[in-house]
Design a protein around this motif. Structure first.
Motif, PDB file in Angstrom:
ATOM      1  N   ARG A  28       0.811  -1.215   0.000  1.00 48.45           N
ATOM      2  CA  ARG A  28       0.000   0.000   0.000  1.00 48.45           C
ATOM      3  C   ARG A  28       0.851   1.275   0.000  1.00 48.45           C
ATOM      4  NH1 ARG A  28      -5.370  -1.003   1.614  1.00 48.45           N
ATOM      5  NH2 ARG A  28      -5.733  -3.173   2.201  1.00 48.45           N
ATOM      6  N   LEU A  29       2.161   1.126  -0.017  1.00 49.95           N
ATOM      7  CA  LEU A  29       3.024   2.299   0.016  1.00 49.95           C
ATOM      8  C   LEU A  29       3.145   2.920  -1.376  1.00 49.95           C
ATOM      9  CD1 LEU A  29       5.903   0.992   2.327  1.00 49.95           C
ATOM     10  CD2 LEU A  29       3.991   2.474   2.954  1.00 49.95           C
ATOM     11  N   PRO A  30       3.591   4.186  -1.466  1.00 47.48           N
ATOM     12  CA  PRO A  30       3.835   4.802  -2.777  1.00 47.48           C
ATOM     13  C   PRO A  30       4.888   4.021  -3.551  1.00 47.48           C
ATOM     14  CG  PRO A  30       3.798   6.465  -1.048  1.00 47.48           C
ATOM     15  CD  PRO A  30       3.783   5.139  -0.358  1.00 47.48           C
ATOM     16  N   LEU A  31       4.919   4.243  -4.867  1.00 48.08           N
ATOM     17  CA  LEU A  31       5.795   3.478  -5.749  1.00 48.08           C
ATOM     18  C   LEU A  31       7.256   3.498  -5.306  1.00 48.08           C
ATOM     19  CD1 LEU A  31       6.450   1.906  -8.322  1.00 48.08           C
ATOM     20  CD2 LEU A  31       6.581   4.118  -9.520  1.00 48.08           C
ATOM     21  N   PRO A  32       7.864   4.651  -4.994  1.00 42.83           N
ATOM     22  CA  PRO A  32       9.290   4.618  -4.623  1.00 42.83           C
ATOM     23  C   PRO A  32       9.561   3.734  -3.420  1.00 42.83           C
ATOM     24  CG  PRO A  32       8.622   6.852  -5.146  1.00 42.83           C
ATOM     25  CD  PRO A  32       7.360   6.040  -5.080  1.00 42.83           C
ATOM     26  N   LEU A  33       8.721   3.833  -2.379  1.00 42.22           N
ATOM     27  CA  LEU A  33       8.944   3.017  -1.188  1.00 42.22           C
ATOM     28  C   LEU A  33       8.623   1.552  -1.466  1.00 42.22           C
ATOM     29  CD1 LEU A  33       7.523   5.327   1.632  1.00 42.22           C
ATOM     30  CD2 LEU A  33       9.912   4.884   1.054  1.00 42.22           C
ATOM     31  N   ARG A  34       7.575   1.302  -2.273  1.00 41.21           N
ATOM     32  CA  ARG A  34       7.237  -0.075  -2.615  1.00 41.21           C
ATOM     33  C   ARG A  34       8.363  -0.728  -3.411  1.00 41.21           C
ATOM     34  NH1 ARG A  34       2.800   1.058  -4.689  1.00 41.21           N
ATOM     35  NH2 ARG A  34       3.173   0.813  -6.932  1.00 41.21           N
ATOM     36  N   PHE A  35       8.902   0.026  -4.357  1.00 41.72           N
ATOM     37  CA  PHE A  35      10.011  -0.484  -5.160  1.00 41.72           C
ATOM     38  C   PHE A  35      11.236  -0.723  -4.282  1.00 41.72           C
ATOM     39  CE2 PHE A  35      13.919   0.190  -7.493  1.00 41.72           C
ATOM     40  CZ  PHE A  35      13.773  -0.678  -8.572  1.00 41.72           C
ATOM     41  N   ALA A  36      11.546   0.235  -3.375  1.00 40.92           N
ATOM     42  CA  ALA A  36      12.724   0.110  -2.529  1.00 40.92           C
ATOM     43  C   ALA A  36      12.627  -1.112  -1.613  1.00 40.92           C
ATOM     44  CB  ALA A  36      12.903   1.380  -1.695  1.00 40.92           C
ATOM     45  N   ALA A  37      11.420  -1.334  -1.046  1.00 45.53           N
ATOM     46  CA  ALA A  37      11.249  -2.480  -0.148  1.00 45.53           C
ATOM     47  C   ALA A  37      11.409  -3.793  -0.898  1.00 45.53           C
ATOM     48  CB  ALA A  37       9.890  -2.397   0.537  1.00 45.53           C
ATOM     49  N   ARG A  38      10.781  -3.884  -2.079  1.00 46.79           N
ATOM     50  CA  ARG A  38      10.872  -5.132  -2.840  1.00 46.79           C
ATOM     51  C   ARG A  38      12.271  -5.325  -3.428  1.00 46.79           C
ATOM     52  NH1 ARG A  38       4.897  -5.037  -5.814  1.00 46.79           N
ATOM     53  NH2 ARG A  38       3.706  -5.432  -3.888  1.00 46.79           N
ATOM     54  N   ASP A  39      12.922  -4.228  -3.812  1.00 48.55           N
ATOM     55  CA  ASP A  39      14.294  -4.338  -4.300  1.00 48.55           C
ATOM     56  C   ASP A  39      15.218  -4.821  -3.186  1.00 48.55           C
ATOM     57  OD1 ASP A  39      16.491  -3.606  -6.334  1.00 48.55           O
ATOM     58  OD2 ASP A  39      17.068  -2.485  -4.533  1.00 48.55           O
ATOM     59  N   ALA A  40      14.953  -4.362  -1.954  1.00 46.30           N
ATOM     60  CA  ALA A  40      15.783  -4.790  -0.833  1.00 46.30           C
ATOM     61  C   ALA A  40      15.648  -6.272  -0.576  1.00 46.30           C
ATOM     62  CB  ALA A  40      15.411  -3.996   0.421  1.00 46.30           C
ATOM     63  N   VAL A  41      14.430  -6.801  -0.641  1.00 43.24           N
ATOM     64  CA  VAL A  41      14.248  -8.214  -0.361  1.00 43.24           C
ATOM     65  C   VAL A  41      14.720  -9.080  -1.524  1.00 43.24           C
ATOM     66  CG1 VAL A  41      11.888  -8.497  -1.254  1.00 43.24           C
ATOM     67  CG2 VAL A  41      12.639  -9.817   0.729  1.00 43.24           C
ATOM     68  N   ARG A  42      14.672  -8.545  -2.745  1.00 43.16           N
ATOM     69  CA  ARG A  42      15.185  -9.306  -3.882  1.00 43.16           C
ATOM     70  C   ARG A  42      16.709  -9.380  -3.867  1.00 43.16           C
ATOM     71  NH1 ARG A  42      12.907  -6.776  -9.199  1.00 43.16           N
ATOM     72  NH2 ARG A  42      13.259  -4.896  -7.957  1.00 43.16           N
ATOM     73  N   ASN A  43      17.349  -8.411  -3.240  1.00 40.12           N
ATOM     74  CA  ASN A  43      18.817  -8.358  -3.187  1.00 40.12           C
ATOM     75  C   ASN A  43      19.286  -8.436  -1.730  1.00 40.12           C
ATOM     76  OD1 ASN A  43      19.625  -7.550  -6.164  1.00 40.12           O
ATOM     77  ND2 ASN A  43      17.874  -6.294  -5.602  1.00 40.12           N
ATOM     78  N   ARG A  44      18.867  -9.510  -1.056  1.00 36.12           N
ATOM     79  CA  ARG A  44      19.210  -9.644   0.364  1.00 36.12           C
ATOM     80  C   ARG A  44      20.723  -9.691   0.590  1.00 36.12           C
ATOM     81  NH1 ARG A  44      15.331 -13.641  -0.429  1.00 36.12           N
ATOM     82  NH2 ARG A  44      13.249 -13.108   0.311  1.00 36.12           N
ATOM     83  N   GLY A  45      21.433 -10.282  -0.342  1.00 33.27           N
ATOM     84  CA  GLY A  45      22.877 -10.381  -0.176  1.00 33.27           C
ATOM     85  C   GLY A  45      23.561  -9.042  -0.097  1.00 33.27           C
ATOM     86  N   ARG A  46      22.946  -8.028  -0.722  1.00 34.70           N
ATOM     87  CA  ARG A  46      23.520  -6.676  -0.667  1.00 34.70           C
ATOM     88  C   ARG A  46      22.886  -5.844   0.439  1.00 34.70           C
ATOM     89  NH1 ARG A  46      19.767  -2.969  -2.549  1.00 34.70           N
ATOM     90  NH2 ARG A  46      19.776  -3.892  -4.621  1.00 34.70           N
ATOM     91  N   THR A  47      21.585  -5.984   0.638  1.00 38.39           N
ATOM     92  CA  THR A  47      20.884  -5.134   1.596  1.00 38.39           C
ATOM     93  C   THR A  47      21.094  -5.585   3.033  1.00 38.39           C
ATOM     94  OG1 THR A  47      19.190  -4.839  -0.095  1.00 38.39           O
ATOM     95  CG2 THR A  47      18.677  -4.082   2.120  1.00 38.39           C
ATOM     96  N   ALA A  48      21.091  -6.899   3.274  1.00 40.95           N
ATOM     97  CA  ALA A  48      21.192  -7.399   4.647  1.00 40.95           C
ATOM     98  C   ALA A  48      22.469  -6.929   5.351  1.00 40.95           C
ATOM     99  CB  ALA A  48      21.099  -8.920   4.660  1.00 40.95           C
TER     100      ALA A  48
END
Length: 870
Positions: A465-485
């Motif tokens: 339900r978040l705006p596009l930038p935050l929605r994209f950032a959250a999903r990008d973070a979980v897709r790239n756990r090796g970099r974000t974690a």
């Protein structure tokens, strides 16, 4: 080995190609190594400190002795003989005759003296020795002026100048020392070695008579001789001289002793393990994203190696070579920088400490261990990118497609177990050694690091339900756990430490003061000026300054103390048998003690009420005692001491009167009683009683400023409750939080922006506005900073509270300005305070600032998709 050599050559070539990234990684690994080596070398590895009572310097021995000490027994440091006040010391000729033929001796002496400075009296250690003699070399270093060359000249210690009242004693000032007021002119400033007691002044021989230093004392070397012997003074020589009555500390004997091995060295290493592990974890988490950036930029290179027959093991070796190369180079540079910085900083550290630290010895074993840990940190930081490089699809990389490997969220069971165990251990460590708290907090952090991918997945699921930038950032973070974690974990680890320190610091501020000066020194609303070391002339100037600021008619209560006929205050100890009052011993003869001398105004101030019976007793020459239990058969017995020793006890007729509330003395007598018993009086304190006049804060500030301009030997304060000042807390931790959190977030955000380039190209192709890129980067920074900060703040409360619950202060005796001898109670460990401004900074301000910074430093123009010719 050949493959490793080739991998290292490839890593070196790529490091030189990407100079900025290489410099960043070297700094991330090398700076912690440099700081650790600097701390070990500069703070914990000082050597050359004299362990004996008097520093030997370049002499072969230091000796002291007296007639009647024949047959004494001592250890290598001169301990073991009990001196008597009536022992007759040897003369210089007698000492020379007892030593080996051809020996040369020079006299040294040390003792405590009261001396007059331009701003009042002081008491300090005075050492009398010829500093020009070669035997004194190594015990001092001249930093300003010159050495004394004649009787009546002295150098002052740098430690003395570092104190608040330092300007009073500088080169060119003449001091009056002792009861005889012998003039001594200060001609220089020097740093002295750290011995049993560092001198405040070092005078030339003959400046003070030998008997002024008191009786001969083997423990303090109050009257001794430095010895220049034609041959080393052996232990056999020491025993021979002991038989003749000399105590000897020999350089040859000391040098022959085994080096001191700290008995707690193993314990210290064990206590350091959690701190080293936390530092290592932070370095790994911080440098990991930087290695991931390099792996991403070299993905085509890895793919080419793979399609030419390179195995996943080859790819991991090439990627791990980065960690090995950067780890070795950064650790070597950091260790060298730490050692060199420690040596260069030695003069500054000596000046700040006020003592000569002596020659430095680098603890090479510990330095090597720290360097090895730096190399390990580099390898661990490169491990995850190396595994990712070995799993990448080379065909997808060479064709320009971004193929994401399958990344499992992992099993949260291990993380949950570590978090529960660590938190439980942290709570249980309250009241124990801080090393246990650090160890348990480390276990909790390891569990949270393992759970970060789970947190990321949970955030992505709730971002619909978040705006596009935050929605994209959250999903990008979980897709790239090796970099974000790793980035989130690095922010979390730093925030845990900052939160724990903030909670501990704020709780200590909210608890009872750690220093005696923080406790009430007078009734609430009273203005007091205390200065037992001021001269009568300075007191007259202070009185005039205070009266200029007070309305006409306001009485200025004066408290005086007993003094010798020459004006030196004596110590008067009033017994106190009250079981509800802490009984402590105080041996300093330079303070007032428990007895005040004054009139009815002082008595009313002390009792906090008008008492006609007490006033009548004071006028009759009786002592008014605030604890009636110590009055025996109508009399009070007072112990009296001064600089030269104890005096006969003073017995006075007395009456016991209980004070209203807290009494602000133990006994009060009239000035006529002091004169009748052969004592003079000296002003110790001026008070404006709040029962007479409530001094406004502005007026008190002006009075304090005037008094400080007159003399630095007086303390002035308006006794009003003040809230603890947490400005320094917020400033220090705020700066640290901004540097650590924002720095880590920006590094991780830069990596995320690089990896998100294909997605941004797609957005551009479907008509996204230029500001979308800024919003996306801002969202990525916000997700990383906010998730790391929230997790770190929650995890940091437990260790902070555990450390705050530990006892940090012990009951300590001190004299209040009114002469009352009292003790500071233990700090109340039940008070826990949360630094809410710091929490707000970590949870709100810094994540928003990270998002704004990410947006501000990102180009708004979206990249256009590249056409590829098939």
């Amino acid at each position: 080995m050949r493959g490793l050599r080739a991998a290292l050559r490839i890593s070196r070539r790529n490091a030189l190609r990407s100079k900025w990234r290489s410099a960043l990684i070297l700094a991330m690994i090398g700076l912690p190594v440099a700081l650790a080596v600097f701390a070990l070398t500069a703070l914990f590895a000082s050597a050359g400190t004299d362990r004996q009572h008097y520093p030997i310097g370049q002499a072969d021995a230091v000796v002291t002795g007296a007639h009647g000490w024949a047959g004494l027994t001592q250890d290598a440091w001169g301990n073991g003989i009990s001196a008597q006040p009536d022992d007759v010391p040897f003369t210089q000729d007698e000492v020379t005759a007892l030593l080996a033929p051809g020996s040369r001796v020079i006299p040294v002496a040390r003792g405590r003296f009261r001396y007059l400075t331009p701003q009042g009296y002081e008491t300090g250690e005075i050492r009398q020795v010829d500093l020009r003699d070669p035997m004194s070399r190594g015990t001092f270093r001249l930093t300003e002026g010159r050495l004394p060359t004649a009787p009546g000249e002295a150098v002052v210690s740098a430690e003395r100048l570092n104190r608040d009242d330092a300007p009073a004693v500088t080169p060119g000032v003449t001091l009056l020392v002792g009861e005889e007021r012998r003039p001594v002119r200060v001609v220089g400033v020097a740093l002295f070695t750290l011995a049993a007691v560092e001198p405040t002044l070092a005078t030339f021989p003959g400046s003070l008579p030998a008997d002024a230093f008191g009786p001969v004392d083997s423990e303090l070397m109050s009257r001794a001789w430095l010895v220049d012997s034609p041959r080393p003074v052996t232990w056999a020589d020491v025993r021979r001289l002991n038989a003749q009555g000399l105590v000897v500390v020999s350089r040859a004997v000391i040098d022959g002793l085994p080096a001191d091995e700290p008995h707690s060295r193993v314990s210290d290493l064990v206590r350091a393990v959690p701190w080293v592990a936390i530092m290592l974890l932070e370095v790994v988490l911080l440098a990991g994203p930087a290695f991931a950036v390099g792996r991403l930029r070299r993905s085509r290179e890895f793919a080419l190696v793979a399609v030419q027959g390179g195995s996943p093991a080859h790819l991991r070796t090439i990627a791990l070579a980065d960690g090995l190369l950067f780890g070795v180079v950064a650790s070597a540079l950091g260790a060298a920088l730490g050692v060199v910085a420690a040596r260069l900083a030695t003069p500054l550290l000596e000046w700040l400490a006020g003592v000569l630290l002596g020659p430095r010895h680098v603890p090479w074993a510990e330095v090597a261990m720290i360097a090895v840990l730096g190399v390990v940190a580099g390898l661990l930081a490169a491990l995850a990118p190396a595994v990712a490089a070995s799993r990448a699809n080379p065909i997808a990389v060479l064709s320009g497609r971004l193929e994401r490997g399958r990344e499992r969220t992992g099993r949260p069971l291990l993380g949950i177990v570590l978090v529960v165990a660590g938190t439980t251990a942290t709570i249980a460590s309250a009241g124990h050694d801080i090393a246990w708290t650090a160890t348990s907090a480390l276990v909790t952090q390891l569990g949270l690091v393992a759970l970060v991918p789970v947190f990321l997945a949970a955030v992505a699921r709730r971002a619909a339900r978040l705006p596009l930038p935050l929605r994209f950032a959250a999903r990008d973070a979980v897709r790239n756990r090796g970099r974000t974690a790793p980035a989130v974990a690095a922010v979390m680890t730093a925030v845990v430490a900052l939160t724990a320190v903030g909670v501990t610091w704020q709780s200590r501020l909210a608890q009872r003061p750690a220093y005696a000066q923080g406790y009430p020194q007078a009734p609430t609303g009273a203005l007091w000026i205390a200065g037992p070391d001021l001269t009568p002339g300075l007191w007259n100037r202070v009185r005039s300054a205070v009266r200029e600021e007070l309305p006409t008619g306001v009485p200025l209560v004066e408290a005086r103390v007993l003094a010798t006929r020459s004006g030196t205050p004596v110590y008067a100890s009033v017994p106190d048998d009250d079981p509800d009052v802490n009984r402590v011993e105080w041996s300093s003869p330079t303070r007032a003690g428990d007895l005040l001398v004054g009139n009815e105004d002082l008595l009313r101030y002390v009792l906090r009420r008008d008492d006609p019976g007490a006033v009548a007793a004071l006028r009759e020459g009786k002592a008014v005692v605030l604890n009636p239990a110590v009055v025996r058969q109508g009399q009070l017995r007072i112990s009296v001491g001064h600089q030269s020793g104890e005096s006969p006890a003073l017995t006075l007729p007395a009456v016991g009167v209980r004070a209203t509330g807290q009494g602000w003395a133990r006994a009060v007598v009239a000035p006529e009683v002091a004169a009748k018993n052969g004592y003079a009086t000296a002003t110790a304190m001026l008070v404006v009683d709040p029962a007479d006049f409530r001094v406004p804060k502005a007026t008190a500030d002006r009075i304090v400023e005037k008094v400080e301009r007159i003399t630095g030997k007086a303390a002035a304060r308006l006794e009003v409750p003040e809230a603890p000042d947490d400005t320094m807390l917020l400033l220090v931790l705020g700066i640290a939080a901004a540097v650590l959190v924002l720095g880590m977030t920006f590094v991780a955000t830069a990596l995320a922006a690089v990896e998100a380039r294909p997605d941004l190209e797609t957005m551009s192709a479907v008509g996204a506005a230029p500001r979308v890129k800024r919003a996306v980067v801002a969202g990525q920074a916000l997700v990383i900073a906010l998730l790391g900060s929230v997790t770190g703040v929650v995890a940091g409360f437990a260790p902070g509270i555990a450390v705050a619950r530990q006892s940090v202060s012990h009951p300590a005796m001190f004299l209040r300005p009114d002469g009352m001898l009292t003790t500071t109670p233990m700090a109340d460990a039940s008070v826990i305070a949360i630094p809410w401004p710091l929490v707000g900074l970590l949870l709100v301000a810094l994540p928003l600032l990270a998002a704004l910074g990410g947006a501000a430093f990102t180009r708004s123009r979206l990249p256009l998709p590249r056409r590829r010719v098939t």
